[in-house]
Design a protein around this motif. Sequence first.
Motif, mmCIF file in Angstrom:
data_model
loop_
_atom_site.group_PDB
_atom_site.id
_atom_site.type_symbol
_atom_site.label_atom_id
_atom_site.label_comp_id
_atom_site.label_asym_id
_atom_site.label_seq_id
_atom_site.Cartn_x
_atom_site.Cartn_y
_atom_site.Cartn_z
ATOM 1 N N THR A 71 0.845 -1.200 0.000
ATOM 2 C CA THR A 71 0.000 0.000 0.000
ATOM 3 C C THR A 71 0.881 1.251 0.000
ATOM 4 O O THR A 71 0.841 2.052 0.944
ATOM 5 C CB THR A 71 -0.940 0.001 1.222
ATOM 6 N N ASN A 73 0.878 4.174 -1.556
ATOM 7 C CA ASN A 73 0.279 5.512 -1.555
ATOM 8 C C ASN A 73 -0.321 5.864 -0.196
ATOM 9 O O ASN A 73 -0.152 6.986 0.290
ATOM 10 C CB ASN A 73 -0.786 5.596 -2.647
ATOM 11 N N THR A 266 -4.597 -3.325 -2.699
ATOM 12 C CA THR A 266 -3.596 -2.605 -3.469
ATOM 13 C C THR A 266 -4.248 -1.761 -4.565
ATOM 14 O O THR A 266 -3.755 -0.663 -4.886
ATOM 15 C CB THR A 266 -2.574 -3.592 -4.066
ATOM 16 N N ARG A 267 -5.347 -2.232 -5.128
ATOM 17 C CA ARG A 267 -6.072 -1.427 -6.120
ATOM 18 C C ARG A 267 -6.677 -0.189 -5.453
ATOM 19 O O ARG A 267 -6.612 0.918 -6.010
ATOM 20 C CB ARG A 267 -7.169 -2.270 -6.777
ATOM 21 N N ASP A 269 -5.456 1.319 -2.930
ATOM 22 C CA ASP A 269 -4.298 2.176 -2.696
ATOM 23 C C ASP A 269 -3.917 2.934 -3.964
ATOM 24 O O ASP A 269 -3.628 4.140 -3.927
ATOM 25 C CB ASP A 269 -3.130 1.314 -2.223
ATOM 26 N N ALA A 270 -3.923 2.252 -5.093
ATOM 27 C CA ALA A 270 -3.539 2.888 -6.351
ATOM 28 C C ALA A 270 -4.515 3.992 -6.737
ATOM 29 O O ALA A 270 -4.112 5.054 -7.225
ATOM 30 C CB ALA A 270 -3.466 1.841 -7.460
ATOM 31 N N ASP A 271 -5.811 3.759 -6.506
ATOM 32 C CA ASP A 271 -6.798 4.770 -6.872
ATOM 33 C C ASP A 271 -6.751 5.976 -5.939
ATOM 34 O O ASP A 271 -6.993 7.108 -6.363
ATOM 35 C CB ASP A 271 -8.193 4.148 -6.909
ATOM 36 N N ARG A 274 -3.940 7.978 -7.358
ATOM 37 C CA ARG A 274 -4.334 8.768 -8.531
ATOM 38 C C ARG A 274 -5.025 10.068 -8.108
ATOM 39 O O ARG A 274 -4.776 11.133 -8.676
ATOM 40 C CB ARG A 274 -5.296 7.959 -9.413
#
Length: 457
Positions: A71, A73, A266-267, A269-271, A274
Amino acid sequence: MTGLACTTGKPGHNGGKNFAAMKIALSFFASLCILCGHLFAAPAKPNLIFILSDDLAQGDLGCYGQKLIQTPNLDRMAREGTRFTQAYCGTTVCAPSRTSLMTGLHMGHSPIRANREVQPEGQKPLPAGTVTVAQVLKSAGYSTACVGKWGMGMFDTTGSPLKNGFDHFFGYNCQRHAHSYFPTYLYNDDQRIELAGNDGKGVGKTYAQNLIADETLKFVKANKDRPFFLYYSITLPHGRHEIDDFGIYADKPWTPQQKAYASQVTRLDADVGRLLALLKELNLDEKTLVLVSGDNGSSFAPNSEIGKLFEQAENGLRGFKRELYEGGLRQASLARWPGQVPAGRVSHEPWAFWDFLPTAAELGGAKLPAGFKPDGLSLVSFLKGGAAPQRDYFYWELHEGASLQAVRFGDWKAVKNGLSAKTELYDLKGDVGERTNLATDRPELVTKAEAIFKSAR
C-alpha cells in the motif's frame, strides 16, 4: 498622514503640489489596505474529501504493520499526514456506520442502527428531515458529490443521496448490489446506466471500480475552482472478493481469495494515489483535507482464510465486524492536508465518525440548522496538531440478531452482548485486547456504564 494638509492656493503657490502629493499618498494607502486585506483575510474554504473504504482494516495497510500487502500511496499519505490508532467507526456494519458519518449522530440517536434490506433494491432510507454533512456544506457554497456506494435509501425515497445534500451521485445505491464488482448497471445521479457484457444472470464484464475511480477525478477537475466536498465511498475491499487482475500477487502461493483480497487493497491504494496526484497537479494539495477511513474494523476472524494469512488481528485487538469489541470498532484512518495537518504524526487519541459533521461545518464556515445538535465534536484543532476534544463518552449499538451496546468513558470500556447479557468491563489502558473482564471487581463502573446505556439512547 501628517504634513499632507489639504491646502488650496493660487497658481504659483505650493497648494497644487501638496494636493498632488496627497493623491499619490492616498493611492498608495489604498493599495496597501487591499494588500493587507489579502494577507489577513480568512483563509479560503478548504476542499474536503472523505474516502470511506468498505471493510478496510488497520491490519491491511503497511503503515499499520502489514507485511504482505503493498500500500505505497496510503503509507506515503501517513508519512505526509497523521495516522490514527483509535479512530472509531459509527458501528460495525455498513448502513448504520455510514449514517453516523453523514449525520453527526451516534447510534443512540441515529435513524439507522442496522442493515435493513428493502426489496427489490435498496436499504431502509434516511427519514425526511435528516440533517447531513452534505446539506450543511452545500448551504455554505460547496459543490457536493457521493461516488461509490450509498446504501441509505433509493432515489424514490426520502433517503436518496440527491435529496440529502448531494449535487451528484455515481455508483451503487444499494449495498447488496455493490457486492458485485462486475455489475450489469450503475447509477449516474438517479439514472440507471447499463454496462456492457450482461450475461443474463446479473454479471457483466466491466469492473465497476474502473468507472468509479474515473468519476472521482472527473468531479475534482470540474470543481477545481470552487470549494467541493467529495464523499468517495469506495467499495474495495468488501466481499465478494473480485478483481480484474491479480497483478503483483498472481504468482503468490496463496488461495484465489487471498490473492483477490490483497489485490483489492492494493487497487484501492492505487486509486487513492491517482486522486492525490491529481490534487497536486491542479495545485489543490494545500487547499484540500483528505481523510481515509474504513467503515468498520476487520471483517475476518483470526483463523479465517484471509485473516490468518494477513494477520489482521496482529495489533492485539479483540473482535471483528458485527461485534462491539475494539477490533470491530477501530478502523484504519489517515488525514492529510499539507501545511495544516502535521506530517508523520501518529495519534493515539480517540475520535469517532460522528465528529466529522461538526468538523466539516467549522472548516466550511457553515451554520448548523436551528435546533440541530450533533453528538460529535469538531476535530479542527485536533487535526492541526492539538489535543483531541474531551467528552463524557463514546456510545455504540448494533441490532442484527442480538441487540448489542458498548460505551467507552475515559479508558474504561463496557460491552453488553444482548438485552439479557451481563455487562462486561475492560480497562483499555492496560488491556487493549479486552481479555480481562473487571465487572466483578468494579461494580460502580458497571453501574455508570449501564446508566449511559439508558441515557444515550
